[in-house]
Design a protein around this motif. Structure first.
Motif, PDB file in Angstrom:
ATOM      1  N   ALA A   1     -24.917 -18.846  61.943  1.00  0.00           N
ATOM      2  CA  ALA A   1     -23.717 -18.434  61.211  1.00  0.00           C
ATOM      3  C   ALA A   1     -23.675 -18.974  59.795  1.00  0.00           C
ATOM      4  CB  ALA A   1     -22.473 -18.880  61.986  1.00  0.00           C
ATOM      5  N   ALA A   2     -24.152 -20.164  59.570  1.00  0.00           N
ATOM      6  CA  ALA A   2     -24.056 -20.783  58.249  1.00  0.00           C
ATOM      7  C   ALA A   2     -25.331 -20.620  57.435  1.00  0.00           C
ATOM      8  CB  ALA A   2     -23.734 -22.268  58.407  1.00  0.00           C
ATOM      9  N   SER A   3     -26.252 -19.797  57.901  1.00  0.00           N
ATOM     10  CA  SER A   3     -27.540 -19.645  57.221  1.00  0.00           C
ATOM     11  C   SER A   3     -27.540 -18.434  56.304  1.00  0.00           C
ATOM     12  CB  SER A   3     -28.665 -19.516  58.252  1.00  0.00           C
ATOM     13  OG  SER A   3     -28.712 -20.647  59.070  1.00  0.00           O
ATOM     14  N   THR A   4     -28.314 -18.536  55.245  1.00  0.00           N
ATOM     15  CA  THR A   4     -28.429 -17.457  54.264  1.00  0.00           C
ATOM     16  C   THR A   4     -29.573 -16.534  54.641  1.00  0.00           C
ATOM     17  OG1 THR A   4     -27.623 -18.923  52.537  1.00  0.00           O
ATOM     18  CG2 THR A   4     -28.763 -16.923  51.818  1.00  0.00           C
ATOM     19  N   ASN A   5     -29.342 -15.231  54.499  1.00  0.00           N
ATOM     20  CA  ASN A   5     -30.370 -14.235  54.765  1.00  0.00           C
ATOM     21  C   ASN A   5     -30.917 -13.729  53.433  1.00  0.00           C
ATOM     22  OD1 ASN A   5     -31.991 -12.143  55.611  1.00  0.00           O
ATOM     23  ND2 ASN A   5     -30.284 -10.756  56.048  1.00  0.00           N
ATOM     24  N   PRO A   6     -32.187 -14.026  53.109  1.00  0.00           N
ATOM     25  CA  PRO A   6     -32.730 -13.601  51.813  1.00  0.00           C
ATOM     26  C   PRO A   6     -33.306 -12.185  51.829  1.00  0.00           C
ATOM     27  CG  PRO A   6     -34.341 -14.915  52.957  1.00  0.00           C
ATOM     28  CD  PRO A   6     -33.145 -14.844  53.867  1.00  0.00           C
TER      29      PRO A   6
ATOM     30  N   ARG B   1     -33.349  -8.191  52.097  1.00  0.00           N
ATOM     31  CA  ARG B   1     -32.490  -7.025  51.912  1.00  0.00           C
ATOM     32  C   ARG B   1     -32.668  -5.993  53.022  1.00  0.00           C
ATOM     33  NH1 ARG B   1     -34.419  -7.341  46.432  1.00  0.00           N
ATOM     34  NH2 ARG B   1     -35.745  -5.534  46.871  1.00  0.00           N
ATOM     35  N   ASP B   2     -33.832  -6.009  53.679  1.00  0.00           N
ATOM     36  CA  ASP B   2     -34.086  -4.995  54.710  1.00  0.00           C
ATOM     37  C   ASP B   2     -33.699  -5.485  56.108  1.00  0.00           C
ATOM     38  OD1 ASP B   2     -37.710  -5.486  54.970  1.00  0.00           O
ATOM     39  OD2 ASP B   2     -36.044  -6.893  54.809  1.00  0.00           O
ATOM     40  N   VAL B   3     -32.948  -6.581  56.208  1.00  0.00           N
ATOM     41  CA  VAL B   3     -32.415  -7.071  57.477  1.00  0.00           C
ATOM     42  C   VAL B   3     -30.915  -7.264  57.318  1.00  0.00           C
ATOM     43  CG1 VAL B   3     -32.466  -8.923  59.186  1.00  0.00           C
ATOM     44  CG2 VAL B   3     -34.578  -8.239  58.047  1.00  0.00           C
ATOM     45  N   THR B   4     -30.125  -6.490  58.068  1.00  0.00           N
ATOM     46  CA  THR B   4     -28.661  -6.551  57.954  1.00  0.00           C
ATOM     47  C   THR B   4     -28.068  -7.092  59.244  1.00  0.00           C
ATOM     48  OG1 THR B   4     -28.241  -4.324  58.825  1.00  0.00           O
ATOM     49  CG2 THR B   4     -28.793  -4.517  56.461  1.00  0.00           C
ATOM     50  N   THR B   5     -26.797  -7.421  59.176  1.00  0.00           N
ATOM     51  CA  THR B   5     -26.111  -7.974  60.350  1.00  0.00           C
ATOM     52  C   THR B   5     -25.994  -6.958  61.476  1.00  0.00           C
ATOM     53  OG1 THR B   5     -24.000  -7.384  59.316  1.00  0.00           O
ATOM     54  CG2 THR B   5     -24.805  -9.641  58.984  1.00  0.00           C
ATOM     55  N   LYS B   6     -26.209  -5.676  61.161  1.00  0.00           N
ATOM     56  CA  LYS B   6     -26.136  -4.640  62.202  1.00  0.00           C
ATOM     57  C   LYS B   6     -27.424  -4.565  63.014  1.00  0.00           C
ATOM     58  CE  LYS B   6     -22.940  -1.725  59.540  1.00  0.00           C
ATOM     59  NZ  LYS B   6     -22.733  -0.389  58.932  1.00  0.00           N
TER      60      LYS B   6
ATOM     61  N   ALA C   1     -32.436 -13.401  64.773  1.00  0.00           N
ATOM     62  CA  ALA C   1     -33.785 -13.917  65.017  1.00  0.00           C
ATOM     63  C   ALA C   1     -34.544 -14.103  63.705  1.00  0.00           C
ATOM     64  CB  ALA C   1     -34.544 -12.971  65.943  1.00  0.00           C
ATOM     65  N   VAL C   2     -34.462 -13.125  62.811  1.00  0.00           N
ATOM     66  CA  VAL C   2     -35.185 -13.209  61.546  1.00  0.00           C
ATOM     67  C   VAL C   2     -34.618 -14.336  60.682  1.00  0.00           C
ATOM     68  CG1 VAL C   2     -35.723 -11.995  59.398  1.00  0.00           C
ATOM     69  CG2 VAL C   2     -35.867 -10.800  61.589  1.00  0.00           C
ATOM     70  N   VAL C   3     -33.291 -14.457  60.629  1.00  0.00           N
ATOM     71  CA  VAL C   3     -32.667 -15.514  59.825  1.00  0.00           C
ATOM     72  C   VAL C   3     -33.057 -16.885  60.372  1.00  0.00           C
ATOM     73  CG1 VAL C   3     -30.481 -16.539  59.114  1.00  0.00           C
ATOM     74  CG2 VAL C   3     -30.769 -14.058  59.085  1.00  0.00           C
ATOM     75  N   TRP C   4     -33.041 -17.014  61.693  1.00  0.00           N
ATOM     76  CA  TRP C   4     -33.451 -18.293  62.302  1.00  0.00           C
ATOM     77  C   TRP C   4     -34.899 -18.629  61.972  1.00  0.00           C
ATOM     78  CZ3 TRP C   4     -37.418 -18.219  65.950  1.00  0.00           C
ATOM     79  CH2 TRP C   4     -37.741 -19.460  66.491  1.00  0.00           C
TER      80      TRP C   4
ATOM     81  N   THR D   1     -37.827 -11.017  49.112  1.00  0.00           N
ATOM     82  CA  THR D   1     -36.582 -10.325  49.495  1.00  0.00           C
ATOM     83  C   THR D   1     -36.782  -9.318  50.620  1.00  0.00           C
ATOM     84  OG1 THR D   1     -36.964  -8.702  47.746  1.00  0.00           O
ATOM     85  CG2 THR D   1     -35.573 -10.607  47.205  1.00  0.00           C
ATOM     86  N   THR D   2     -37.997  -9.198  51.152  1.00  0.00           N
ATOM     87  CA  THR D   2     -38.222  -8.246  52.245  1.00  0.00           C
ATOM     88  C   THR D   2     -38.940  -8.922  53.397  1.00  0.00           C
ATOM     89  OG1 THR D   2     -40.323  -7.515  51.288  1.00  0.00           O
ATOM     90  CG2 THR D   2     -38.336  -6.270  50.688  1.00  0.00           C
ATOM     91  N   PHE D   3     -38.595  -8.484  54.616  1.00  0.00           N
ATOM     92  CA  PHE D   3     -39.252  -8.998  55.808  1.00  0.00           C
ATOM     93  C   PHE D   3     -40.101  -7.941  56.508  1.00  0.00           C
ATOM     94  CE2 PHE D   3     -40.132 -11.798  59.159  1.00  0.00           C
ATOM     95  CZ  PHE D   3     -40.023 -11.108  60.347  1.00  0.00           C
TER      96      PHE D   3
END
Length: 961
Positions: free
Chosen positions: A843-848, A850-855, A861-864, A877-879
């Motif tokens: 919840a407190a982590s930043t997602n860098p 752009r091609d991974v959204t909360t939906k 998993a990717v943010v972790w 900026t892309t995964f």
């Protein structure tokens, strides 16, 4: 009357004069030396008081006394050694001007040598110190503001020019104080290192203090290349980044050895001479260090020399090819295999008789190879570390000859000879030792042979010399026991006598060559011990395999010429319920041996069972054991003697062994693991040792599996690993129970695994050792997914698919379909690892990306994975979550996920090893070395997309090995 009076006076006067002359006359006659005149008293000056203490502005009077008292001139002059501190008037009056010390001197006018002094101390008249510029009495520096700060101190009662004394911790801050002017003084505080310090100011009797805190924060430095390779004379940058961002921060660089490489203020590294050094990068704010990072620098010349060999540890008797490869630096800054002449002088930095190269000098094109031969480990049984040196001379048409020396460390270990068995109270056979030792150390390049043995670690009895009946004490080692006629002890005279009630009976021996160097070691079992093992269930027969006996002889005697085997059926034993009986007396209960699977002809001790038998011979591969009517577990122990020929002689040699047949119930453990109660652990131990209270385990090999307790799930490794010292009890429910121990099989493990244990009674006395045979049920058809069968990928993937699905790590594309051949996406792969980590909150982590959204279902998993450093993305900026993951990407991700990766393997054995990307070379070497990634034939296929079946197999190995 008057005339008479005068006359009398005249006579008296004359008489007086005469009397006065008598002493003088006497003196002239007795002592002609006249008396010395008396010296006058010395002139002195005494000042009172001798010391004086004043405050600035105060006055005081001194007095000076001149002696002796009759001195005509008692005047003195007064002087001060420091008029700016204290002055003195002509009358001796003092006036204090500023803090300090001075010497007041009073000197006699009559004599300059007559003087005295008074030591005067002047203190400040300050009565108070107050400070401006503090925040609640504290001065704080932060990472973004490390500039020196100035405070103003008001010093009440101080005069101009006075200074304040200051005390502080020089490790944290530096403090300077200016002189007082108009009762004001400036204090400058400069931060130096993280910490807290108290600054104390003193002026006269006035004091003041304040706290200083230097807060640096937590910063992380990352370098682009570690190690950084740079060529002699060339300059190369190495990008350094730090987090979090800080505008005021600066980077400073320093080289540990500037004779190897230098570094400038921008971080650019210049190679000076071939070798290795380190560059230290320091992140600073002002003069304060926020973080530090050190990375390695390897400076290479135009030619790069690398060792290439397969095994980092080499066994005595073995040889392996050692290759040095030469690469030449190209104009584009990259190395390319050298195609010129390479001359190599080879050497090994070790004592004679340990290791050596076959050739001292070799010459070839581009690279050069040589055989390293291991002879012994010297006087030690432990591994010996030796350094190989290759002095390489490269001949180039442009640069002429260039010589470079390269070194590499390798370890030599003694060979481990096969374990064999001997009987109690029977003379030992020297050829049995020689057979297994010479088999273990036999190499193609040299004739290393055993010349004698040393004995140690005797368990369950004692060894005696049959000639003298004296005990052979291992404590007297090292001692070599030879079979020669002139030796004090001969192997053929030794025999083992077991202690009463002994469980395990064995001893370890060390084998020596003629020079007395260690070449091998091994274990000898006494009585019986399994050399060949079979496992069956109640009611099922066992048919012997010829290959088992061939391999036994090949291992024990290095011979491919197995002739025949004789089984000593009359000496066969049965172990059950803690008892041991002769099989011949209880055949109806425990079964019998037959010469064929039809069970028509009984096997006898006189029968010769031939390897690759003719039609007229009894076939070794037809020998069959059929259990009897006993319905509980037991073990049959069958002695045998294998006869073989050597390549050098047609004379038959013999080596003894034992066949163990474990007959048990149908209790098994699947590949997802299970408790040892499934293998009737407590029951098995109690049958072998009736007085057993608890056991400790010999931990299984890495490729067999893991013993655990308090097992919940493999997710987040929610279990505790069993240690070799942990106790597990048979009956006490308050303790850890043996039946509750969980065995987690390793991927690709054998179908039957023997878990060793040592049994102890309630007093802690060792009863003996044994094994728990664990039958692992494997499948070629998935129990969950209909598309994973023996006809598709089930023969190699079914157990892994079911394992990963059982623990909730991998799901199918439908309820009963796995889609084994579909390519695994990057997002799905990271999702599997996220599930294994227990799906921690992000919840407190930043997602860098752009091609991974909360939906997206893989968002967390990717943010972790990014936050923990497991993945880095295909760009900043892309995964690329929907992109297919490759085999080398899987290796790289698992490599990052392992904090301290160990184990590696050379990739040069694969035809396409050069296709492995530079970023994945270490990871792929690590993954191959640990058995997580295996090739397809001679190819690694590093850039091939991994199928879903391939992924689960790799992860199954990773999670269980």
């Amino acid at each position: 009357m008057k005339a008479g009076y005068r006359k009398i006076l005249s006579w008296l006067l004359v008489l007086t004069m005469v009397m006065a002359m008598i002493p003088a006359a006497l003196a002239d006659e007795g002592d002609p030396t006249p008396a010395d005149p008396q010296e006058p008293a010395a002139l002195t000056v005494t000042v009172s008081p001798k010391t004086q203490e004043l405050k600035v502005g105060e006055t005081a009077a001194l007095t000076a006394t001149v002696t002796p008292e009759d001195t005509e001139n008692k005047t003195v002059t007064w002087s001060s050694s420091a008029e700016d501190i204290v002055s003195v008037s002509e009358s001796g009056e003092l006036t204090a001007k500023k803090p300090g010390t001075a010497t007041i001197t009073a000197t006699s006018v009559a004599s300059e040598d007559a003087k005295d002094t008074c030591e005067v101390t002047v203190k400040s008249a300050a009565t108070a110190i107050t400070l401006d510029g503090l925040n609640e009495g504290k001065l704080t520096f932060t990472a973004s503001d490390m500039e020196a700060k100035t405070l103003t101190a008001t010093v009440t009662g101080a005069v101009d020019g006075e200074t304040l004394d200051v005390q502080f911790d020089p490790e944290v801050v530096d403090v300077t104080v200016g002189a007082v002017s108009g009762e004001k003084a400036q204090i400058t505080v400069t931060p130096k290192n993280k910490g807290t310090a108290t600054v104390t100011l003193t002026c006269g009797d006035a004091t003041a203090s304040f706290d200083v805190e230097v807060q640096t924060g937590e910063y992380k430095l990352t370098v682009e290349s570690d190690p950084l390779e740079v060529t002699v004379g060339a300059t190369k940058g190495n990008k350094v980044t730090f987090t979090p961002a800080l505008e005021s921060a600066t980077l400073e660089y320093a080289s540990k050895d500037e004779s190897i490489a230098t570094v400038d203020a921008s971080g650019a590294v210049t190679g000076v001479a071939e070798g290795e050094t380190e560059i230290t990068v320091t992140l600073k704010s002002g003069d304060v260090k926020l973080a530090e990072k050190t990375y390695k620098v390897k400076v290479v010349g135009k030619y790069k020399i690398t060792f290439d060999f397969e095994k980092k540890e080499q066994t005595v008797g073995a040889s392996q090819e050692i290759t040095v490869r030469v690469s030449a630096l190209q104009d584009d800054g990259k190395y390319k295999p050298f195609s010129g002449i390479v001359n190599v002088e080879w050497s090994v930095d070790t004592a004679d008789g340990i290791a050596a190269f076959k050739e001292k000098h070799t010459q070839s094109t581009g690279s050069a190879s040589n055989l390293l031969m291991a002879y012994s480990t010297g006087s030690r049984i432990q591994r010996v570390e030796v350094t190989m040196t290759a002095t390489v001379t490269v001949t180039d048409k442009d640069t002429g000859e260039t010589t470079t020396t390269q070194k590499e460390v390798i370890k030599i270990r003694p060979a481990q000879a096969s374990t064999f068995s001997i009987s109690e109270n029977k003379k030992m056979n020297a050829s049995s030792f020689a057979a297994v030792v010479n088999s273990a150390v036999a190499g193609k390049y040299t004739n290393i042979t055993m010349d004698g043995i040393g004995i140690r670690d005797v368990i369950g009895g004692k060894i005696y010399d049959g000639t003298t009946a004296n005990e052979v004490r291992p404590s007297e080692q090292p001692r070599i026991y030879k079979s020669g006629a002139n030796e004090a002890y001969k192997i053929s005279d030794l025999f083992f006598v077991a202690s009463k009630g002994a469980g395990e009976k064995s001893f370890e021996y060390i084998a020596y060559n003629k020079e007395g160097n260690v070449i091998a070691f091994g274990i000898v079992r006494i009585g019986s011990g399994a050399d060949i093992e079979y496992t069956t269930s109640i009611g099922s027969t066992v048919r012997f395999k010829e290959s088992d006996f061939y391999n036994f002889v090949y291992s024990a005697a290095n011979s491919r010429n197995l002739s025949y085997v004789c089984f000593d059926v009359s000496a066969a034993k049965v172990s059950y319920a803690g008892k041991s009986v002769d099989l011949s007396s209880y055949e109806s209960s425990f079964g019998a041996f037959y010469t064929s699977s039809t069970q028509k002809s009984r096997l006898y001790s006189s029968d010769r069972c031939y390897y690759r038998a003719t039609s007229l011979q009894t076939a070794l591969g037809s020998i069959t054991y059929a259990p009897g009517s006993y319905t509980k577990e037991y073990t049959v122990i069958l002695p045998f003697t294998a006869y073989y020929e050597t390549s050098a002689s047609t004379t038959l040699f013999a080596v003894d062994g034992y066949v163990y047949i474990y007959v048990n119930t149908n209790d098994t453990i699947t590949m997802v693991g299970g408790q040892l109660s499934s293998a009737a652990a407590a029951k098995t131990v109690s049958q072998a040792y009736a007085n057993a209270d608890y056991v400790t385990f010999t931990l299984p090999a890495r490729d067999e599996g893991t013993l655990c307790y308090n097992f919940r799930t493999i997710v987040r490794q929610n279990y505790a690993r069993v240690a070799s010292t942990d106790r597990f009890y048979l009956n006490d429910t308050k303790q850890y129970m043996i039946d509750d121990v969980f065995f987690l099989p390793a991927a690709d493990c054998a179908s039957t695994i023997r878990i060793g244990y040592t049994a102890y009674d309630a007093s802690g006395s060792k009863l003996g050792t044994g094994y728990l045979p664990v039958n692992i049920v494997k499948t070629a058809d998935s129990r969950v997914f209909s598309d994973v069968t023996s006809k598709t990928c089930g023969s190699w993937a079914a157990d892994s698919v079911d394992f990963m699905n059982y623990y909730g790590l991998v799901k199918g594309v439908s309820a009963n379909r796995f889609n084994y051949g579909g390519n695994m996406t990057r997002g799905d792969f990271v999702l599997i690892l996220y599930r294994y980590a227990g799906e921690p909150t992000v919840a407190a982590s930043t997602n860098p990306f752009r091609d991974v959204t909360t939906k997206d279902y893989y968002h967390d998993a990717v943010v972790w994975a990014y936050r923990t450093g497991v993945v880095t993305g295909t760009s900043n900026t892309t995964f690329s979550p929907k992109g297919f993951i490759t085999r080398e990407q899987i290796a790289a991700i698992l490599y990052r996920m392992t904090e301290s990766p160990s184990g590696s393997s050379s990739l040069t054995g694969f035809a396409d090893y050069r296709n492995v990307s530079a970023y994945a070379e270490k990871a792929m070497s690590w993954a191959v070395g640990n058995g997580y990634v295996k090739g397809s034939g001679r190819n690694l296929n590093p850039k091939s997309n991994a199928t879903r079946a391939e992924v689960v197999v790799m992860l199954h190995r990773f999670l269980t090995k």
